[in-house]
Design an enzyme around this catalytic site. Sequence first.
Site, PDB file in Angstrom:
ATOM      1  N   GLY A 185       3.983  -0.739 -10.207  1.00 38.24           N
ATOM      2  CA  GLY A 185       2.855  -1.609  -9.883  1.00 38.24           C
ATOM      3  C   GLY A 185       3.305  -2.909  -9.240  1.00 38.24           C
ATOM      4  O   GLY A 185       4.427  -3.014  -8.759  1.00 38.24           O
ATOM      5  N   ALA A 193       3.897  -4.442   0.391  1.00 36.83           N
ATOM      6  CA  ALA A 193       3.920  -3.608   1.604  1.00 36.83           C
ATOM      7  C   ALA A 193       4.984  -2.505   1.537  1.00 36.83           C
ATOM      8  O   ALA A 193       4.845  -1.470   2.190  1.00 36.83           O
ATOM      9  CB  ALA A 193       4.127  -4.478   2.834  1.00 36.83           C
ATOM     10  N   GLY A 194       6.050  -2.723   0.769  1.00 35.76           N
ATOM     11  CA  GLY A 194       7.075  -1.680   0.612  1.00 35.76           C
ATOM     12  C   GLY A 194       6.492  -0.459  -0.073  1.00 35.76           C
ATOM     13  O   GLY A 194       6.652   0.677   0.388  1.00 35.76           O
ATOM     14  N   HIS A 195       5.791  -0.692  -1.190  1.00 30.72           N
ATOM     15  CA  HIS A 195       5.138   0.424  -1.887  1.00 30.72           C
ATOM     16  C   HIS A 195       4.120   1.113  -0.958  1.00 30.72           C
ATOM     17  O   HIS A 195       4.017   2.338  -0.936  1.00 30.72           O
ATOM     18  CB  HIS A 195       4.376  -0.071  -3.115  1.00 30.72           C
ATOM     19  CG  HIS A 195       5.229  -0.683  -4.183  1.00 30.72           C
ATOM     20  ND1 HIS A 195       5.182  -2.028  -4.479  1.00 30.72           N
ATOM     21  CD2 HIS A 195       6.121  -0.148  -5.045  1.00 30.72           C
ATOM     22  CE1 HIS A 195       6.019  -2.284  -5.484  1.00 30.72           C
ATOM     23  NE2 HIS A 195       6.603  -1.164  -5.837  1.00 30.72           N
ATOM     24  N   ASP A 246      15.988   0.794  -3.307  1.00 28.95           N
ATOM     25  CA  ASP A 246      16.714   1.107  -4.540  1.00 28.95           C
ATOM     26  C   ASP A 246      17.615   2.301  -4.228  1.00 28.95           C
ATOM     27  O   ASP A 246      17.353   3.429  -4.633  1.00 28.95           O
ATOM     28  CB  ASP A 246      15.710   1.418  -5.651  1.00 28.95           C
ATOM     29  CG  ASP A 246      14.822   0.225  -5.959  1.00 28.95           C
ATOM     30  OD1 ASP A 246      15.189  -0.574  -6.818  1.00 28.95           O
ATOM     31  OD2 ASP A 246      13.783   0.076  -5.293  1.00 28.95           O
ATOM     32  N   SER A 264       8.712  -6.678  -6.196  1.00 31.70           N
ATOM     33  CA  SER A 264       7.772  -7.296  -7.132  1.00 31.70           C
ATOM     34  C   SER A 264       8.429  -8.506  -7.797  1.00 31.70           C
ATOM     35  O   SER A 264       7.759  -9.446  -8.211  1.00 31.70           O
ATOM     36  CB  SER A 264       7.352  -6.287  -8.195  1.00 31.70           C
ATOM     37  OG  SER A 264       6.918  -5.095  -7.575  1.00 31.70           O
TER      38      SER A 264
HETATM   39  P1  AMP Z   1       9.160  -0.236  -8.275  1.00 26.14           P
HETATM   40  O1  AMP Z   1       7.702  -0.508  -8.417  1.00 26.14           O
HETATM   41  O2  AMP Z   1      10.002  -1.445  -8.081  1.00 26.14           O
HETATM   42  O3  AMP Z   1       9.687   0.695  -9.348  1.00 26.14           O
HETATM   43  O4  AMP Z   1       9.327   0.581  -6.929  1.00 26.14           O
HETATM   44  C1  AMP Z   1       8.608   1.772  -6.715  1.00 26.14           C
HETATM   45  C2  AMP Z   1       9.122   2.419  -5.466  1.00 26.14           C
HETATM   46  O5  AMP Z   1       8.956   1.547  -4.360  1.00 26.14           O
HETATM   47  C3  AMP Z   1      10.619   2.744  -5.539  1.00 26.14           C
HETATM   48  O6  AMP Z   1      10.845   4.008  -4.958  1.00 26.14           O
HETATM   49  C4  AMP Z   1      11.229   1.632  -4.731  1.00 26.14           C
HETATM   50  O7  AMP Z   1      12.457   2.000  -4.143  1.00 26.14           O
HETATM   51  C5  AMP Z   1      10.172   1.418  -3.674  1.00 26.14           C
HETATM   52  N1  AMP Z   1      10.289   0.080  -3.077  1.00 26.14           N
HETATM   53  C6  AMP Z   1      10.375  -1.104  -3.720  1.00 26.14           C
HETATM   54  N2  AMP Z   1      10.522  -2.113  -2.836  1.00 26.14           N
HETATM   55  C7  AMP Z   1      10.529  -1.537  -1.598  1.00 26.14           C
HETATM   56  C8  AMP Z   1      10.665  -2.040  -0.271  1.00 26.14           C
HETATM   57  N3  AMP Z   1      10.817  -3.344  -0.017  1.00 26.14           N
HETATM   58  N4  AMP Z   1      10.626  -1.163   0.758  1.00 26.14           N
HETATM   59  C9  AMP Z   1      10.487   0.167   0.514  1.00 26.14           C
HETATM   60  N5  AMP Z   1      10.353   0.702  -0.709  1.00 26.14           N
HETATM   61  C10 AMP Z   1      10.373  -0.134  -1.753  1.00 26.14           C
END
Ligand code: AMP
Length: 287
Positions: free
Chosen positions: A28, A32-34, A150, A186
């Site tokens: 959560g 924009a990455g998510h 990641d 995040s």
């Molecule tokens: P998280 O919510 O941090 O567990 O991330 C969920 C997914 O989003 C994971 O697969 C992360 O690698 C991906 N993610 C997080 N930040 C980015 C980003 N800046 N660009 C692309 N994917 C991202």
Amino acid sequence: MKVITRKAELRSWVQKDGGARVLVPTMGALHAGHLSLLDRAREKAGPNGSVIASIFVNPVQFGPHEDYDSYPRPLEADLAACEARGCDLVFVPDAREMYAGDASVLIRESNLSTGLCGSSRPGHFDGVCTVVAKLFNLAQPHAAVFGEKDYQQLAVIRRMVRDLDFPVEIIGGPTVREKDGLAMSSRNAYLNEKERAAAPVIHRALRFGRDRILRSGKSGGLSPAQVLAGMVLMIEQEPLARIDYLKMVHPQTLQPLEDFGEEGFRIIAAVFFGKTRLIDNLGAESA
Ligand code: AMP
């Protein structure tokens, strides 16, 4: 868009769903990455398939002194973002729903997950593998999308899927960055103004290192250690930055590189700004 908080409800939804399912696991606080991963999932699922996002801050992947309690949980905004991105279903369990009180099985990847973030965060990847395996069992996706941001996590998940025969295609999505190069995360929300201004030094150093490698060519005589030393100097010029690790690794095995060879490289870093630990990485052609 359906929002489901119960495992049983997700299972019965999946049983009735005949199409291709693509899962995007997240914790959560979507940025924009998510969202780029959700777009990739939509593309993969096609018009008749389904995109499932999960939003779950997984306690098992946090260490005892980490930010589990303070991790941002802006659920309403997250659901609106999923809806706007065309998700079909969002799975939002709480920790008691996900784990039995006396849960006693963990999945451990014992090679790729030992160094880098695995050294700094003991048990972290056990938590990641376990929750991702559970999400795969519950949502039974045909494919799942993870971010290259990641990088070690992506490698560990690919290995788990290979070694445990999960019938799930793993898709990596490129890192989405702020205008100044800082990888979206995040955790960037924890940075104060000065730390935020300092944090792009990670990406600058990664680019500096990568460009030196690519310019010098294979016969240029630069060793990984020399490239890293230059990067360390650059990061250390930023007084608010404290390096947790900075490594040049083989892109698949994640083993430290002694020399540059045919198989390429990945530069991986974790850097503290105050209490906030940020990670980033770059390969020869990556974003
Ligand atoms: P998280 O919510 O941090 O567990 O991330 C969920 C997914 O989003 C994971 O697969 C992360 O690698 C991906 N993610 C997080 N930040 C980015 C980003 N800046 N660009 C692309 N994917 C991202």
